[in-house]
Design a protein around this motif. Structure first.
Motif, PDB file in Angstrom:
ATOM      1  N   GLY A  40      11.598   5.363   1.362  1.00  0.00           N
ATOM      2  CA  GLY A  40      12.957   4.949   1.658  1.00  0.00           C
ATOM      3  C   GLY A  40      14.046   5.767   1.007  1.00  0.00           C
ATOM      4  N   LYS A  41      13.723   6.933   0.473  1.00  0.00           N
ATOM      5  CA  LYS A  41      14.731   7.755  -0.202  1.00  0.00           C
ATOM      6  C   LYS A  41      15.409   8.686   0.798  1.00  0.00           C
ATOM      7  N   VAL A  42      16.737   8.669   0.841  1.00  0.00           N
ATOM      8  CA  VAL A  42      17.499   9.529   1.746  1.00  0.00           C
ATOM      9  C   VAL A  42      17.520  10.945   1.186  1.00  0.00           C
ATOM     10  N   PRO A  43      17.305  11.973   2.038  1.00  0.00           N
ATOM     11  CA  PRO A  43      17.338  13.353   1.542  1.00  0.00           C
ATOM     12  C   PRO A  43      18.678  13.692   0.892  1.00  0.00           C
TER      13      PRO A  43
ATOM     14  N   ASP B 168      21.886  16.221  -0.352  1.00  0.00           N
ATOM     15  CA  ASP B 168      22.741  17.237   0.261  1.00  0.00           C
ATOM     16  C   ASP B 168      22.971  17.008   1.750  1.00  0.00           C
ATOM     17  N   ALA B 169      22.988  15.751   2.153  1.00  0.00           N
ATOM     18  CA  ALA B 169      23.284  15.398   3.547  1.00  0.00           C
ATOM     19  C   ALA B 169      22.373  16.118   4.535  1.00  0.00           C
ATOM     20  N   ALA B 170      21.130  16.346   4.164  1.00  0.00           N
ATOM     21  CA  ALA B 170      20.185  17.006   5.066  1.00  0.00           C
ATOM     22  C   ALA B 170      19.947  16.143   6.304  1.00  0.00           C
ATOM     23  N   VAL B 171      19.780  16.794   7.440  1.00  0.00           N
ATOM     24  CA  VAL B 171      19.524  16.090   8.698  1.00  0.00           C
ATOM     25  C   VAL B 171      18.098  15.562   8.708  1.00  0.00           C
ATOM     26  N   PHE B 172      17.922  14.320   9.101  1.00  0.00           N
ATOM     27  CA  PHE B 172      16.576  13.774   9.258  1.00  0.00           C
ATOM     28  C   PHE B 172      16.593  12.781  10.416  1.00  0.00           C
ATOM     29  N   VAL B 173      15.454  12.647  11.070  1.00  0.00           N
ATOM     30  CA  VAL B 173      15.330  11.780  12.242  1.00  0.00           C
ATOM     31  C   VAL B 173      14.192  10.805  11.999  1.00  0.00           C
ATOM     32  N   LEU B 174      14.448   9.516  12.152  1.00  0.00           N
ATOM     33  CA  LEU B 174      13.438   8.488  11.966  1.00  0.00           C
ATOM     34  C   LEU B 174      13.245   7.712  13.249  1.00  0.00           C
TER      35      LEU B 174
ATOM     36  N   VAL C 163       0.809  -1.220   0.000  1.00  0.00           N
ATOM     37  CA  VAL C 163       0.000   0.000   0.000  1.00  0.00           C
ATOM     38  C   VAL C 163       0.842   1.270   0.000  1.00  0.00           C
ATOM     39  N   LEU C 164       1.906   1.305   0.793  1.00  0.00           N
ATOM     40  CA  LEU C 164       2.718   2.518   0.889  1.00  0.00           C
ATOM     41  C   LEU C 164       3.731   2.545  -0.255  1.00  0.00           C
ATOM     42  N   THR C 165       3.265   2.997  -1.402  1.00  0.00           N
ATOM     43  CA  THR C 165       4.105   3.089  -2.590  1.00  0.00           C
ATOM     44  C   THR C 165       4.263   4.553  -3.009  1.00  0.00           C
TER      45      THR C 165
END
Length: 260
Positions: free
Chosen positions: A243-246, A248-254, A226-228
């Motif tokens: 699942g795509k990483v941001p 320009d090395a942007a900071v993200f928290v999962l 479903v989550l496509t």
């Protein structure tokens, strides 16, 4: 045992909110309802628990919902609303005991304290509910639900939790605490239906996902099915990638990192 809602339609005034929605959830699983604002998620949950009258047919554990007595439903399911406003100066313990008095173990004086400990509010029993933060009040309401229906199974039948945005006011640690409670309830044989906004938490915890848009079903199935990219981009109206990483090395928290 399942929750099965067939061709659910619901209007408020002249506005139709739900249009022929079919929804299934099974005991032993966590079923998430997701979608953008105004898609009908909370309305669907209210229809599933008969808080709002709807057209269609809803059965729970093999019985039509209207065939249950009120006391039977109170012992079988707990409902956490999106928001709860109390006009009177209740203590935390008094709020939690509101659930206990509606449940099958009303004489068990330990249950409210055990429920508070589960939501990380041990020692809060004597505090004023109105003086708590929004996130603390939300966890008190969950403790009330757990005091009412804390066991996933009762007399060989699964019990159910219906949770409307249960983590909306919580920090990441307490979001995980609440979702762990829901997951453990499902793993114990109970059924959980949760309206969710956080797609990361949905991907972490849900067994089944039901996507809503415009009062209709946009997709239903496993997380992977479903989550496509295409479905989420269409439903939410923006370019989303799984699942795509941001760049320009942007900071993200999962939240997944806390369970790695």
């Amino acid at each position: 045992m399942t929750l099965h809602a067939q061709q659910i339609s619901l209007s408020i005034g002249k506005k139709q909110i739900l249009k022929d929605v079919t929804f299934k959830a099974r005991a032993g699983a966590l079923s998430a309802i997701v979608g953008p604002n105004g898609s009908g998620k909370s309305t669907l949950l209210k229809a599933l628990v008969a808080e709002l009258p709807s057209e269609g047919q809803i059965s729970l554990n093999g019985r039509l919902l209207q065939d249950y007595a009120a006391w039977e439903l109170a012992s079988l399911r707990g409902v956490l609303p999106q928001a709860a406003h109390l006009a009177f100066p209740f203590t935390v313990l008094e709020v939690v005991r509101l659930g206990l008095m509606a449940g099958p173990e009303a004489q068990n004086t330990r249950l409210p304290f055990e429920a508070l400990a589960r939501v990380d509010l041990e020692g809060y029993a004597g505090r004023s509910y109105q003086e708590l933060s929004g996130g603390e009040q939300q966890r008190v309401q969950l403790a009330r639900v757990l005091a009412q229906v804390g066991a996933p199974m009762r007399e060989g039948q699964p019990c159910w939790l219906f949770l409307d945005e249960p983590v909306s006011s919580l920090d990441i640690a307490h979001q995980l605490t609440v979702m762990d409670i829901a997951r453990q309830f499902a793993d114990g044989g109970g059924g959980v239906v949760a309206v969710m906004h956080d797609l990361n938490l949905t991907a972490m915890y849900a067994d089944h996902v039901h996507v809503m848009t415009g009062g209709e079903t946009a997709g239903a199935g496993t997380v992977a099915d479903v989550l496509t990219d295409q479905r989420l981009s269409e439903v939410y109206g923006c370019d989303l990638r799984i699942g795509k990483v941001p760049a320009d090395a942007a900071v993200f928290v999962l939240p997944q990192t806390a369970r790695a």
